[in-house]
Structure formats: structure tokens, C-alpha cells
Write a protein that holds these residues in place. Structure first.
Motif, PDB file in Angstrom:
ATOM      1  N   UNK A 167      10.594   9.644   6.688  1.00  0.00           N
ATOM      2  CA  UNK A 167      11.384   9.703   5.463  1.00  0.00           C
ATOM      3  C   UNK A 167      11.143   8.485   4.578  1.00  0.00           C
ATOM      4  N   UNK A 168      10.564   7.429   5.165  1.00  0.00           N
ATOM      5  CA  UNK A 168      10.292   6.201   4.410  1.00  0.00           C
ATOM      6  C   UNK A 168       8.822   6.036   4.045  1.00  0.00           C
ATOM      7  N   UNK A 169       7.987   6.970   4.449  1.00  0.00           N
ATOM      8  CA  UNK A 169       6.544   6.797   4.262  1.00  0.00           C
ATOM      9  C   UNK A 169       6.153   6.742   2.791  1.00  0.00           C
ATOM     10  N   UNK A 170       6.742   7.598   1.979  1.00  0.00           N
ATOM     11  CA  UNK A 170       6.365   7.620   0.557  1.00  0.00           C
ATOM     12  C   UNK A 170       6.764   6.322  -0.131  1.00  0.00           C
ATOM     13  N   UNK A 171       8.008   5.868   0.074  1.00  0.00           N
ATOM     14  CA  UNK A 171       8.428   4.618  -0.562  1.00  0.00           C
ATOM     15  C   UNK A 171       7.609   3.452  -0.010  1.00  0.00           C
ATOM     16  N   UNK A 172       7.233   3.519   1.270  1.00  0.00           N
ATOM     17  CA  UNK A 172       6.393   2.476   1.856  1.00  0.00           C
ATOM     18  C   UNK A 172       5.034   2.419   1.172  1.00  0.00           C
ATOM     19  N   UNK A 173       4.453   3.582   0.917  1.00  0.00           N
ATOM     20  CA  UNK A 173       3.155   3.632   0.235  1.00  0.00           C
ATOM     21  C   UNK A 173       3.253   3.091  -1.185  1.00  0.00           C
ATOM     22  N   UNK A 174       4.339   3.419  -1.878  1.00  0.00           N
ATOM     23  CA  UNK A 174       4.527   2.926  -3.245  1.00  0.00           C
ATOM     24  C   UNK A 174       4.690   1.406  -3.265  1.00  0.00           C
ATOM     25  N   UNK A 175       5.450   0.874  -2.312  1.00  0.00           N
ATOM     26  CA  UNK A 175       5.602  -0.581  -2.216  1.00  0.00           C
ATOM     27  C   UNK A 175       4.259  -1.240  -1.924  1.00  0.00           C
ATOM     28  N   UNK A 176       3.479  -0.619  -1.047  1.00  0.00           N
ATOM     29  CA  UNK A 176       2.154  -1.146  -0.717  1.00  0.00           C
ATOM     30  C   UNK A 176       1.262  -1.204  -1.949  1.00  0.00           C
ATOM     31  N   UNK A 177       1.282  -0.141  -2.734  1.00  0.00           N
ATOM     32  CA  UNK A 177       0.456  -0.099  -3.945  1.00  0.00           C
ATOM     33  C   UNK A 177       0.825  -1.217  -4.918  1.00  0.00           C
ATOM     34  N   UNK A 178       2.125  -1.485  -5.045  1.00  0.00           N
ATOM     35  CA  UNK A 178       2.560  -2.559  -5.945  1.00  0.00           C
ATOM     36  C   UNK A 178       2.043  -3.907  -5.445  1.00  0.00           C
ATOM     37  N   UNK A 179       2.202  -4.155  -4.140  1.00  0.00           N
ATOM     38  CA  UNK A 179       1.736  -5.429  -3.576  1.00  0.00           C
ATOM     39  C   UNK A 179       0.227  -5.583  -3.753  1.00  0.00           C
ATOM     40  N   UNK A 180      -0.516  -4.531  -3.470  1.00  0.00           N
ATOM     41  CA  UNK A 180      -1.976  -4.609  -3.604  1.00  0.00           C
ATOM     42  C   UNK A 180      -2.381  -4.821  -5.057  1.00  0.00           C
ATOM     43  N   UNK A 181      -1.701  -4.145  -5.974  1.00  0.00           N
ATOM     44  CA  UNK A 181      -2.011  -4.318  -7.399  1.00  0.00           C
ATOM     45  C   UNK A 181      -1.756  -5.753  -7.845  1.00  0.00           C
ATOM     46  N   UNK A 182      -0.635  -6.319  -7.399  1.00  0.00           N
ATOM     47  CA  UNK A 182      -0.297  -7.688  -7.781  1.00  0.00           C
ATOM     48  C   UNK A 182      -1.225  -8.709  -7.126  1.00  0.00           C
ATOM     49  N   UNK A 183      -1.918  -8.297  -6.073  1.00  0.00           N
ATOM     50  CA  UNK A 183      -2.854  -9.198  -5.393  1.00  0.00           C
ATOM     51  C   UNK A 183      -4.312  -8.884  -5.727  1.00  0.00           C
ATOM     52  N   UNK A 184      -4.542  -8.159  -6.813  1.00  0.00           N
ATOM     53  CA  UNK A 184      -5.920  -7.756  -7.122  1.00  0.00           C
ATOM     54  C   UNK A 184      -6.834  -8.953  -7.343  1.00  0.00           C
ATOM     55  N   UNK A 185      -6.338 -10.019  -7.964  1.00  0.00           N
ATOM     56  CA  UNK A 185      -7.166 -11.210  -8.165  1.00  0.00           C
ATOM     57  C   UNK A 185      -7.469 -11.890  -6.832  1.00  0.00           C
ATOM     58  N   UNK A 186      -6.478 -11.902  -5.952  1.00  0.00           N
ATOM     59  CA  UNK A 186      -6.687 -12.477  -4.620  1.00  0.00           C
ATOM     60  C   UNK A 186      -7.730 -11.675  -3.846  1.00  0.00           C
ATOM     61  N   UNK A 187      -7.665 -10.357  -3.981  1.00  0.00           N
ATOM     62  CA  UNK A 187      -8.625  -9.488  -3.295  1.00  0.00           C
ATOM     63  C   UNK A 187     -10.037  -9.763  -3.793  1.00  0.00           C
TER      64      UNK A 187
END
Length: 196
Positions: free
Chosen positions: A160-180
């Protein structure tokens, strides 16, 4: 209307720029003009003030947790809690008060997950610690922890938390794009070392 209300309230709560407020209150300067210019705890630490950094970490994590817990307690709906947590994360990363230039959301992400499902939140924290310990790079800990959250929801049967977990992950990865990009180039600094 209830879900919309909790989305708005979650965003407003998440958008409180504690790092900026704390450094200003402690006469440490404008955080946006220090180090990376980020408003999170890692950049606050660059001021040399560890108590300020710790306070920022706890408050940034706390606002995600409070958004979730308030929505769950008052609305009595886990869907409202998930939306409030997701909105708090968006508020931290894209605060209207700072022209949508916010933090990278790691502390708020962890606080949100701890409130949504504390076992998963603790596993994410442990994942961050292990990844950071092995790499000595803060962004690696954040990226690996964020990437682990959806798998942890599946392992623990919290689909039941998988979708919100994926959305949170996408935000973190997007905000870390320069770090990546720096990690790919081999130029991402380790903790305690200056950027090349």
C-alpha cells in the motif's frame, strides 16, 4: 476536498525552511550563500556549527513526520497521511517562500517514511548508514537509501506504500541529479574532503 486540504497543509508545513531560519537566528549568515547553497542540514554543517546542523536535520525530518501523523490522526485516513507526507517532501524541495529553490529532501524523506511505517523508515536509515559508511560520500547514502524504500515496502508486505515510496524516490533522485553526474565523473567529494 479533505485530501486536497491535507496536500496543501503538508506542502506548507514541508516548505518551512528550517535551515535558513536557524542559521539566520544564530547569525551564521545566509545559508543560500554558503557552500552548495542548499538549505539542508549537510550545508548547515559547512558553517561549522554542529548544533545548528543537528537542529536542522531533526526539524526537516520532523516536518515530514508531523505532516503524516497529523493527517492520520485527524483525518483517520492513510491515504491522507501519504498525500500529506508526499506534499511535505515537495514543500521542502520546492518551497514557495524561496522561489521553489529548496533542499534535497533526505531528512524529510526519512521522517516521512518513519511516520508512514517505522520499520521501513528504520531500514531506510540503516541503508543510508551502510551506504555512507562504505562510500564516505553523503549523496551515495541518500541515493541508495531512497532507491531501497520501494523494495523494502515489498519485502515487508506494505504494498500500500509502494507508490508513494516510488514517488519519494523520484524526488530524491531528481534533487540529486548533479551529485549523480559528479559520481559518474568521479568528482563527487567524500566527507571531510573539499570538492575538486
Amino acid at each position: 476536498m479533505t485530501l486536497l486540504l491535507w496536500t496543501v497543509l503538508g506542502y506548507l508545513l514541508g516548505s518551512i525552511p528550517f535551515g535558513v531560519l536557524i542559521t539566520r537566528a544564530m547569525n551564521l549568515g545566509d545559508l543560500r550563500q554558503i557552500g552548495s547553497g542548499n538549505i539542508g542540514a549537510t550545508n548547515v554543517l559547512r558553517t561549522g556549527n554542529k548544533p545548528a546542523a543537528l537542529a536542522t536535520l531533526l526539524l526537516d525530518g520532523g516536518k515530514g513526520a508531523v505532516a503524516v501523523l497529523l493527517a492520520r490522526f485527524i483525518a483517520g485516513d492513510d491515504g491522507a497521511a501519504q498525500l500529506a507526507g508526499l506534499a511535505a517532501m515537495a514543500g521542502h524541495c520546492f518551497p514557495v517562500w524561496l522561489k521553489f529553490k529548496g533542499g534535497k529532501g533526505v531528512a524529510t524523506f526519512l521522517g516521512t517514511m518513519l511516520a508512514l511505517a517505522w520499520p521501513i523508515g528504520l531500514l531506510c536509515c540503516a541503508t543510508w548508514l551502510v551506504a555512507f559508511y562504505l562510500s564516505k560520500i553523503s549523496s551515495v547514502g541518500a541515493i541508495v537509501a531512497a532507491a531501497s524504500v520501494a523494495p523494502w515496502t515489498l519485502v515487508l508486505g506494505r504494498t500500500d506504500l509502494t507508490i508513494v515510496a516510488l514517488l519519494l524516490t523520484l524526488i530524491v533522485l531528481w534533487r540529486h541529479k548533479d551529485n549523480i553526474n559528479r559520481l559518474r565523473a568521479g568528482t563527487e567529494p567524500k566527507v571531510g574532503k573539499k570538492k575538486a
